[in-house]
Design an enzyme around this catalytic site. Structure first.
Site, mmCIF file in Angstrom:
data_model
loop_
_atom_site.group_PDB
_atom_site.id
_atom_site.type_symbol
_atom_site.label_atom_id
_atom_site.label_comp_id
_atom_site.label_asym_id
_atom_site.label_seq_id
_atom_site.Cartn_x
_atom_site.Cartn_y
_atom_site.Cartn_z
ATOM 1 N N CYS A 159 -7.774 11.280 -14.017
ATOM 2 C CA CYS A 159 -8.062 12.170 -15.113
ATOM 3 C C CYS A 159 -8.786 13.413 -14.297
ATOM 4 O O CYS A 159 -9.886 13.372 -13.679
ATOM 5 C CB CYS A 159 -8.754 11.815 -16.241
ATOM 6 S SG CYS A 159 -9.125 13.298 -17.151
ATOM 7 N N SER A 204 1.361 14.845 13.934
ATOM 8 C CA SER A 204 1.442 15.988 12.780
ATOM 9 C C SER A 204 1.696 17.212 13.588
ATOM 10 O O SER A 204 1.548 17.443 14.610
ATOM 11 C CB SER A 204 -0.300 16.297 12.433
ATOM 12 O OG SER A 204 -0.455 17.385 11.613
ATOM 13 N N SER A 205 2.348 18.080 12.672
ATOM 14 C CA SER A 205 2.691 19.419 13.238
ATOM 15 C C SER A 205 1.745 20.274 13.213
ATOM 16 O O SER A 205 1.980 21.367 13.826
ATOM 17 C CB SER A 205 3.808 20.060 12.240
ATOM 18 O OG SER A 205 3.421 19.934 10.998
ATOM 19 N N ASP A 253 -0.148 7.570 2.210
ATOM 20 C CA ASP A 253 0.309 6.381 1.710
ATOM 21 C C ASP A 253 -0.417 5.056 2.098
ATOM 22 O O ASP A 253 0.230 4.166 1.655
ATOM 23 C CB ASP A 253 1.643 6.400 2.725
ATOM 24 C CG ASP A 253 1.258 6.505 4.320
ATOM 25 O OD1 ASP A 253 2.002 7.100 5.020
ATOM 26 O OD2 ASP A 253 -0.128 6.122 4.812
ATOM 27 N N HIS A 305 -5.904 14.879 2.351
ATOM 28 C CA HIS A 305 -5.099 15.064 1.254
ATOM 29 C C HIS A 305 -4.976 14.293 0.082
ATOM 30 O O HIS A 305 -3.910 14.042 -0.614
ATOM 31 C CB HIS A 305 -3.574 15.342 1.913
ATOM 32 C CG HIS A 305 -3.682 16.596 2.759
ATOM 33 N ND1 HIS A 305 -2.897 16.901 3.580
ATOM 34 C CD2 HIS A 305 -4.677 17.512 2.943
ATOM 35 C CE1 HIS A 305 -2.918 17.959 4.391
ATOM 36 N NE2 HIS A 305 -4.479 18.504 4.142
HETATM 37 N N1 APR Z 1 6.792 9.871 16.781
HETATM 38 C C1 APR Z 1 6.069 10.942 17.162
HETATM 39 N N2 APR Z 1 6.224 11.902 16.368
HETATM 40 C C2 APR Z 1 6.736 11.915 15.359
HETATM 41 C C3 APR Z 1 7.266 10.658 14.807
HETATM 42 C C4 APR Z 1 7.121 9.658 15.795
HETATM 43 N N3 APR Z 1 7.616 8.513 15.328
HETATM 44 N N4 APR Z 1 7.788 10.907 13.545
HETATM 45 C C5 APR Z 1 7.655 12.139 13.177
HETATM 46 N N5 APR Z 1 6.851 12.813 14.126
HETATM 47 C C6 APR Z 1 6.409 14.048 14.115
HETATM 48 C C7 APR Z 1 7.360 15.363 13.745
HETATM 49 O O1 APR Z 1 8.167 15.815 14.847
HETATM 50 C C8 APR Z 1 6.381 16.402 13.103
HETATM 51 O O2 APR Z 1 6.027 17.409 14.276
HETATM 52 O O3 APR Z 1 5.494 14.248 13.329
HETATM 53 C C9 APR Z 1 5.211 15.588 12.786
HETATM 54 C C10 APR Z 1 5.073 15.667 11.254
HETATM 55 O O4 APR Z 1 4.752 16.709 10.823
HETATM 56 P P1 APR Z 1 4.715 17.169 9.302
HETATM 57 O O5 APR Z 1 5.982 16.631 8.684
HETATM 58 O O6 APR Z 1 4.475 18.619 9.223
HETATM 59 O O7 APR Z 1 3.583 16.266 8.653
HETATM 60 P P2 APR Z 1 2.066 16.708 8.642
HETATM 61 O O8 APR Z 1 1.870 17.491 9.799
HETATM 62 O O9 APR Z 1 1.290 15.245 8.535
HETATM 63 O O10 APR Z 1 1.771 17.623 7.294
HETATM 64 C C11 APR Z 1 0.658 17.989 7.062
HETATM 65 O O11 APR Z 1 1.473 19.169 5.149
HETATM 66 O O12 APR Z 1 3.280 18.961 3.243
HETATM 67 C C12 APR Z 1 1.956 18.884 3.681
HETATM 68 O O13 APR Z 1 0.411 17.573 2.388
HETATM 69 C C13 APR Z 1 1.193 17.606 3.179
HETATM 70 O O14 APR Z 1 -0.422 16.218 4.526
HETATM 71 C C14 APR Z 1 1.081 16.918 4.688
HETATM 72 C C15 APR Z 1 0.712 18.088 5.470
#
Ligand code: APR
Length: 254
Positions: free
Chosen positions: A133, A199-200, A108, A125
């Protein structure tokens, strides 16, 4: 604020103060406070659509059209998103010289918008704020793509070589950006504190970096609303909201 959270935040402050080199690592959770949804929270709009894998994007014109359609809907939803308190806290660590770089899975551009120099944002990513292209690498402004897509309903092709044009993000099945991976590995092995937020930690190879830092002798901190698979190996886990925690623990993060 609960007592355990207060204690954890005090420990986080200590770990940041003691560290010489802090590696930042972020996922979509750092941007939810900015109004950009993450991918795996229960109400995420991204969960409605199965991701379009790279090989399908290459072979199917329909897939390319669907990918652009989805992208412009999402872009409209999050236009004007501004950096969160988490972005600002990380930016202040970068500015202080304590955080040489931020390894991010996000596309983003909000770390850059918070003032972190482009060269210190390591985008594993890719980046969703422009297109390229896939054959000759020519860069395209998204406005150029959108005006052609909306006029013709077709996925635009490269004006120079006729190649397929794609958002500069990395899709599932697409090779990771080599230079970003090299920079991420270098920072992972150079840091003495690896601070991962939002991140998850389920998507590899990105999610292997926190474990690599830990194996290399760094302290590992995980700040995330939900538990992650790497919680058991972390030196400190905080299941809390990024905004309040980082703005309290990192001076200048408000
Ligand atoms: N404070 C703390 N934790 C938060 C908040 C917040 N305000 N908002 C969301 N979260 C946590 C969620 O609980 C979740 O565990 O952030 C985590 C985001 O995890 P994902 O949605 O899986 O995102 P991410 O880990 O970045 O995904 C990795 O997956 O789909 C692909 O390419 C995509 O870059 C992405 C990658």
């Amino acid at each position: 604020m609960t007592d355990p959270l207060v204690k954890s935040m005090a420990l986080l402050r200590e770990l940041i103060d003691e560290a010489a080199v802090v590696a930042g690592f972020t996922g979509a959770g750092i941007s939810t406070e900015s109004g950009v949804p993450d991918f795996r929270s229960p109400d995420s709009p991204w969960m409605k659509n199965k991701p379009i894998p790279f090989d399908l994007y290459l072979k199917s014109e329909e897939a390319r059209k669907e990918a652009w359609r989805r992208k412009f809907i999402m872009d409209d939803l999050y236009r004007g998103a501004r950096p969160s308190r988490g972005h600002k806290a990380f930016a202040s660590l970068v500015e202080s010289g304590r955080m040489p770089g931020i390894i991010t899975q996000n596309i983003d551009g909000l770390h850059q918008a918070s003032g972190v120099p482009e060269t210190q944002v390591i985008e594993l990513h890719g980046n969703g704020t422009y297109a390229t292209c896939l054959s000759c690498g020519r860069r395209y402004d998204l406005g150029w793509v959108r005006s052609r897509f909306e006029a013709s309903g077709e996925a635009p092709v490269c004006e120079t070589c006729g190649g397929i044009v794609k958002s500069a993000t990395v899709s599932f099945g697409q090779a990771m950006p080599e230079s970003a991976m090299r920079k991420a590995l270098k920072l992972t092995l150079a840091c003495d504190l690896f601070l991962t937020v939002g991140s998850s930690l389920v998507v590899h190879p990105a999610a292997s970096l926190p474990a690599m830092a830990k194996e290399n002798g760094a302290k590992l901190v995980i700040l995330n609303r939900e538990p992650t698979p790497l919680d058991p190996i972390a030196d400190l886990v905080i299941h809390g909201e990024i905004g309040p925690v980082l703005s309290e623990c990192i001076p200048g993060g408000r």
